[in-house]
Motif scaffolding. Structure first.
Motif, PDB file in Angstrom:
ATOM      1  N   MET C   1       0.807  -1.218   0.000  1.00  0.00           N
ATOM      2  CA  MET C   1       0.000   0.000   0.000  1.00  0.00           C
ATOM      3  C   MET C   1       0.830   1.254   0.000  1.00  0.00           C
ATOM      4  O   MET C   1       0.320   2.362   0.027  1.00  0.00           O
ATOM      5  CB  MET C   1      -0.965  -0.015   1.170  1.00  0.00           C
ATOM      6  CG  MET C   1      -0.297  -0.300   2.474  1.00  0.00           C
ATOM      7  SD  MET C   1      -1.484  -1.078   3.591  1.00  0.00           S
ATOM      8  CE  MET C   1      -0.661  -2.610   3.849  1.00  0.00           C
ATOM      9  N   GLU C   2       2.147   1.036  -0.051  1.00  0.00           N
ATOM     10  CA  GLU C   2       3.054   2.192  -0.078  1.00  0.00           C
ATOM     11  C   GLU C   2       2.778   3.093  -1.283  1.00  0.00           C
ATOM     12  O   GLU C   2       2.975   4.307  -1.212  1.00  0.00           O
ATOM     13  CB  GLU C   2       4.521   1.740  -0.036  1.00  0.00           C
ATOM     14  CG  GLU C   2       4.943   0.773  -1.136  1.00  0.00           C
ATOM     15  CD  GLU C   2       4.675  -0.697  -0.775  1.00  0.00           C
ATOM     16  OE1 GLU C   2       3.843  -0.963   0.111  1.00  0.00           O
ATOM     17  OE2 GLU C   2       5.291  -1.586  -1.382  1.00  0.00           O
ATOM     18  N   TYR C   3       2.316   2.479  -2.353  1.00  0.00           N
ATOM     19  CA  TYR C   3       2.049   3.287  -3.543  1.00  0.00           C
ATOM     20  C   TYR C   3       0.863   4.218  -3.304  1.00  0.00           C
ATOM     21  O   TYR C   3       0.868   5.374  -3.711  1.00  0.00           O
ATOM     22  CB  TYR C   3       1.800   2.378  -4.759  1.00  0.00           C
ATOM     23  CG  TYR C   3       3.009   1.525  -5.084  1.00  0.00           C
ATOM     24  CD1 TYR C   3       4.018   2.030  -5.926  1.00  0.00           C
ATOM     25  CD2 TYR C   3       3.172   0.255  -4.541  1.00  0.00           C
ATOM     26  CE1 TYR C   3       5.148   1.273  -6.213  1.00  0.00           C
ATOM     27  CE2 TYR C   3       4.289  -0.503  -4.818  1.00  0.00           C
ATOM     28  CZ  TYR C   3       5.287   0.004  -5.650  1.00  0.00           C
ATOM     29  OH  TYR C   3       6.396  -0.726  -5.921  1.00  0.00           O
ATOM     30  N   VAL C   4      -0.153   3.656  -2.662  1.00  0.00           N
ATOM     31  CA  VAL C   4      -1.327   4.490  -2.385  1.00  0.00           C
ATOM     32  C   VAL C   4      -0.950   5.606  -1.398  1.00  0.00           C
ATOM     33  O   VAL C   4      -1.317   6.762  -1.575  1.00  0.00           O
ATOM     34  CB  VAL C   4      -2.499   3.652  -1.832  1.00  0.00           C
ATOM     35  CG1 VAL C   4      -3.716   4.538  -1.588  1.00  0.00           C
ATOM     36  CG2 VAL C   4      -2.850   2.524  -2.800  1.00  0.00           C
ATOM     37  N   TYR C   5      -0.170   5.240  -0.385  1.00  0.00           N
ATOM     38  CA  TYR C   5       0.265   6.280   0.555  1.00  0.00           C
ATOM     39  C   TYR C   5       1.090   7.357  -0.154  1.00  0.00           C
ATOM     40  O   TYR C   5       0.994   8.539   0.163  1.00  0.00           O
ATOM     41  CB  TYR C   5       1.084   5.679   1.705  1.00  0.00           C
ATOM     42  CG  TYR C   5       0.236   5.075   2.805  1.00  0.00           C
ATOM     43  CD1 TYR C   5      -0.743   5.837   3.443  1.00  0.00           C
ATOM     44  CD2 TYR C   5       0.425   3.755   3.222  1.00  0.00           C
ATOM     45  CE1 TYR C   5      -1.525   5.289   4.458  1.00  0.00           C
ATOM     46  CE2 TYR C   5      -0.338   3.203   4.240  1.00  0.00           C
ATOM     47  CZ  TYR C   5      -1.306   3.970   4.858  1.00  0.00           C
ATOM     48  OH  TYR C   5      -2.060   3.439   5.864  1.00  0.00           O
ATOM     49  N   ALA C   6       1.902   6.924  -1.091  1.00  0.00           N
ATOM     50  CA  ALA C   6       2.703   7.902  -1.830  1.00  0.00           C
ATOM     51  C   ALA C   6       1.784   8.877  -2.563  1.00  0.00           C
ATOM     52  O   ALA C   6       1.999  10.091  -2.560  1.00  0.00           O
ATOM     53  CB  ALA C   6       3.629   7.180  -2.807  1.00  0.00           C
ATOM     54  N   ALA C   7       0.720   8.328  -3.143  1.00  0.00           N
ATOM     55  CA  ALA C   7      -0.253   9.190  -3.820  1.00  0.00           C
ATOM     56  C   ALA C   7      -0.916  10.127  -2.823  1.00  0.00           C
ATOM     57  O   ALA C   7      -1.169  11.305  -3.111  1.00  0.00           O
ATOM     58  CB  ALA C   7      -1.304   8.324  -4.519  1.00  0.00           C
ATOM     59  N   MET C   8      -1.160   9.615  -1.633  1.00  0.00           N
ATOM     60  CA  MET C   8      -1.804  10.440  -0.610  1.00  0.00           C
ATOM     61  C   MET C   8      -0.890  11.571  -0.146  1.00  0.00           C
ATOM     62  O   MET C   8      -1.334  12.677   0.149  1.00  0.00           O
ATOM     63  CB  MET C   8      -2.248   9.560   0.564  1.00  0.00           C
ATOM     64  CG  MET C   8      -3.441   8.671   0.168  1.00  0.00           C
ATOM     65  SD  MET C   8      -3.726   7.317   1.315  1.00  0.00           S
ATOM     66  CE  MET C   8      -4.491   8.225   2.680  1.00  0.00           C
ATOM     67  N   ILE C   9       0.395  11.273  -0.068  1.00  0.00           N
ATOM     68  CA  ILE C   9       1.347  12.343   0.275  1.00  0.00           C
ATOM     69  C   ILE C   9       1.286  13.432  -0.794  1.00  0.00           C
ATOM     70  O   ILE C   9       1.159  14.618  -0.481  1.00  0.00           O
ATOM     71  CB  ILE C   9       2.789  11.800   0.376  1.00  0.00           C
ATOM     72  CG1 ILE C   9       2.934  10.917   1.615  1.00  0.00           C
ATOM     73  CG2 ILE C   9       3.793  12.961   0.412  1.00  0.00           C
ATOM     74  CD1 ILE C   9       4.347  10.388   1.836  1.00  0.00           C
ATOM     75  N   LEU C  10       1.363  13.019  -2.041  1.00  0.00           N
ATOM     76  CA  LEU C  10       1.330  14.005  -3.128  1.00  0.00           C
ATOM     77  C   LEU C  10       0.041  14.817  -3.068  1.00  0.00           C
ATOM     78  O   LEU C  10       0.054  16.037  -3.250  1.00  0.00           O
ATOM     79  CB  LEU C  10       1.473  13.302  -4.485  1.00  0.00           C
ATOM     80  CG  LEU C  10       2.870  12.717  -4.730  1.00  0.00           C
ATOM     81  CD1 LEU C  10       2.844  11.729  -5.897  1.00  0.00           C
ATOM     82  CD2 LEU C  10       3.892  13.834  -4.976  1.00  0.00           C
ATOM     83  N   HIS C  11      -1.037  14.121  -2.783  1.00  0.00           N
ATOM     84  CA  HIS C  11      -2.324  14.822  -2.675  1.00  0.00           C
ATOM     85  C   HIS C  11      -2.290  15.833  -1.532  1.00  0.00           C
ATOM     86  O   HIS C  11      -2.734  16.972  -1.687  1.00  0.00           O
ATOM     87  CB  HIS C  11      -3.451  13.819  -2.461  1.00  0.00           C
ATOM     88  CG  HIS C  11      -4.770  14.458  -2.198  1.00  0.00           C
ATOM     89  ND1 HIS C  11      -5.517  15.063  -3.170  1.00  0.00           N
ATOM     90  CD2 HIS C  11      -5.468  14.616  -1.046  1.00  0.00           C
ATOM     91  CE1 HIS C  11      -6.621  15.559  -2.647  1.00  0.00           C
ATOM     92  NE2 HIS C  11      -6.618  15.302  -1.351  1.00  0.00           N
ATOM     93  N   SER C  12      -1.717  15.428  -0.388  1.00  0.00           N
ATOM     94  CA  SER C  12      -1.808  16.349   0.749  1.00  0.00           C
ATOM     95  C   SER C  12      -0.857  17.534   0.616  1.00  0.00           C
ATOM     96  O   SER C  12      -1.087  18.573   1.227  1.00  0.00           O
ATOM     97  CB  SER C  12      -1.655  15.620   2.094  1.00  0.00           C
ATOM     98  OG  SER C  12      -0.331  15.282   2.336  1.00  0.00           O
ATOM     99  N   VAL C  13       0.204  17.383  -0.191  1.00  0.00           N
ATOM    100  CA  VAL C  13       1.076  18.542  -0.404  1.00  0.00           C
ATOM    101  C   VAL C  13       0.774  19.220  -1.747  1.00  0.00           C
ATOM    102  O   VAL C  13       1.531  20.076  -2.197  1.00  0.00           O
ATOM    103  CB  VAL C  13       2.577  18.185  -0.294  1.00  0.00           C
ATOM    104  CG1 VAL C  13       2.864  17.568   1.072  1.00  0.00           C
ATOM    105  CG2 VAL C  13       3.011  17.267  -1.419  1.00  0.00           C
ATOM    106  N   ASP C  14      -0.332  18.778  -2.330  1.00  0.00           N
ATOM    107  CA  ASP C  14      -0.804  19.452  -3.528  1.00  0.00           C
ATOM    108  C   ASP C  14       0.138  19.343  -4.722  1.00  0.00           C
ATOM    109  O   ASP C  14       0.301  20.308  -5.486  1.00  0.00           O
ATOM    110  CB  ASP C  14      -0.995  20.944  -3.210  1.00  0.00           C
ATOM    111  CG  ASP C  14      -2.458  21.331  -3.349  1.00  0.00           C
ATOM    112  OD1 ASP C  14      -3.201  20.560  -3.976  1.00  0.00           O
ATOM    113  OD2 ASP C  14      -2.826  22.384  -2.819  1.00  0.00           O
TER     114      ASP C  14
END
Lengths: 293, 69, 69, 69, 69, 69, 69
Positions: C1-14
């Motif tokens: 799920m690291e990939y999804v978390y990576a996407a979530m990081i990108l999302h949260s830092v815009d």
């Protein structure tokens, strides 16, 4: 009172004494009241009120005679109809009304009577063995069938709507089902108290509403106390809880990491992950096996 | 949440969750890492078992997170 | 799920959630990025409004409101 | 949570939530202020609508309805 | 709510919640302390176990047992 | 809660919620009025939209989460 | 609701809820007491247990609050 017989004079005198010695004077109509109801009413008023039947014109005489002591009391006169009786009490008018209402009892519906509220046949086992009664129920529209060897009503059924007349067949069926949808008892038509005539519509007390008002009062006070942070013994815990929850909301929503929030933030990250995973779970290869479970 | 997500990544791939590793991930996302926030995160994680926290959360959220629509 | 978390990081830092950005984050976590998986993830996320998905999770799990007075 | 509570006080009385103000409050409580934690707090609150964050149920963990049946 | 938050800070850092301490915190936030409000708060807190109140909040707002999905 | 109810009476009959009016009501209930509590009440209600405060469910909505150990 | 609030004050301070006491409170609020409404309230309260009503309300509306005494 030249032509009034002595016994009548006596009766008026007695009525006047009772009128003068009680703070609340009620008028009821005893016409067509079954003896059993009379007994119930006397029992529930015992020690609290005196009830006296008399001819309307004698009561009027008594009322007129004491009108100078009790202003407006002749206003009770128009409420004396049927077979009037006077109730003398020191309870307040509303309590008197309530006692009389509470002494009313359920009675079977007679053919031709008007339903004062929806008459409902409740779902459930009627206790009857299978037999012609099933057809009787179905004939008046009650959804009934045989279940576990008994005639059973499948769901609650309104058989007579409020204000509608009860037919002979329905009345018979209701009686067999032992459903007594009518109410018989004595109506307090009006009461005199402190120069005021209270009619029955005013005397009606909605206890449910009172209960709701008390709860609304408490809830309102509770809300005000907590929202305006007015600490009282009853609300200080809620105020503290609120402060805690609000601070925690801020901390978690702003991702402020500390010992109190770290567990929540991990949970939040996980929940968000699952929400996203759920949204894309249909795409092959987008998720690892663990997330596809 | 990026710092928390970074910790979750490290946890997912079984790497040590320390300041340096979190920092590298956050910076890989193209932002300046805030050392103070990272320190606060690492300090808070000191006493927390992430797997256990996830499991607790998973139980609590079970019905809310149906993975398949 | 690291990939999804990576996407979530990108999302949260815009930041843009693209293959390259996800890859950089995953690699910053010290693992080899699986290009195929990243491609599939990016493609899948194309149709997903991440903010909404996250919010839906939050809403769906909100407690019933206390009865107002 | 003392730092968060300090922020809540400043928010309640409509004062600026900055390092100096938080520090003064925390120190008034009789403890040594941890500058790093204060910095982390201020950084986290940056960009956050505090009133909204306070009122928004924080944790996405509850029984309610599943997102999709 | 500032007085309440001041009490919460004192509780968080394990200091005595008394009039003087609450006053110092509120004043550190840059406002005039209202002695009557502080007295009322302290009086109400007399019989209350703050930890318990917080825990009640945590428990009361906790998800009911999840209905198994 | 008697002071709060006193304020609510004044509010519902549209009278000014001030120390004197609250005092009269509380005393009419047959108890000694506590001036400090009245002052605290009045101060707390200052700036509060009473109608709104009465209507707003008082308990912050936040499902808690299993506080991770 | 002023009559109900007056009853609640009397209940809070453990005084008898009777016509005279309710009247005194309502009049202390500066309004003419409506005898009929007071009588109706007192009669209705005959069958309503205020403590119980409050407890029910407290459970329904205040999950976080311990039942008010």
């Amino acid at each position: 009172m030249a032509h009034v017989a002595n016994w009548k004079k006596e009766e008026v005198k007695e009525l006047k004494e009772l009128l003068n010695s009680h703070s609340v004077i009620g008028v009821v109509d005893l016409l067509n009241i079954p003896a059993r109801q009379m007994q119930l009413m006397r029992k529930s008023l015992q020690g609290k009120a005196i009830i006296r039947m008399a001819k309307k014109n004698l009561i009027d005489l008594a009322l007129n005679d004491i009108a100078q002591n009790k202003e407006n009391i002749t206003g009770l006169s128009p409420f004396m109809i049927g077979q009037p009786a006077i109730v003398f009490t020191d309870l307040n008018s509303f309590k008197l009304y309530k006692i009389l209402e509470d002494s009313k009892t359920p009675a079977p519906a007679k053919a031709g009577s008007i339903a004062t509220a929806d008459i409902v046949v409740p779902a459930g086992d009627t206790g009857f063995e299978p037999g012609p009664f099933l057809g009787e129920l179905q004939q008046v529209g009650i959804p009934a069938k045989i279940d576990k060897g008994k005639i059973t009503v499948q769901k609650d059924h309104v058989i007579v709507k409020e204000g509608e007349e009860v037919s002979k067949q329905v009345a018979t069926t209701l009686t067999r089902l032992d459903i007594n949808p009518m109410e018989v008892g004595i109506n307090l038509r009006a009461a005199y108290e402190e120069e005021t005539i209270y009619t029955s519509d005013i005397l009606f007390i909605d206890e449910e509403k009172t209960l709701q008002n008390i709860q609304a009062a408490f809830n309102g006070a509770f809300n005000l106390s907590v929202n305006a942070a007015i600490p009282t013994n009853a609300t200080v815990s809620a105020i503290l809880s609120n402060a805690f929850i609000k601070a925690r909301n801020l901390a978690v929503n702003a991702a402020i990491v500390n010992d109190d929030t770290i567990g929540l933030l991990i949970g939040k990250a996980r929940t968000e992950l699952l929400a996203i995973a759920s949204a894309i779970s249909g795409v092959e290869g987008a998720l690892d096996d663990e997330l596809l479970d | 949440m990026e710092y928390v997500y970074a910790a979750m990544i490290l946890h997912s791939v079984d790497k040590d969750i320390n300041e340096n590793n979190v920092k590298k991930i956050v910076e890989a996302a193209g932002i300046d890492a805030d050392e103070a926030r990272i320190k606060a995160l690492i300090a808070a994680l000191d006493d927390v078992d992430i797997s256990e926290a996830i499991e607790t959360a998973a139980v609590a959220t079970a019905p809310a997170a149906p993975v398949a629509a």
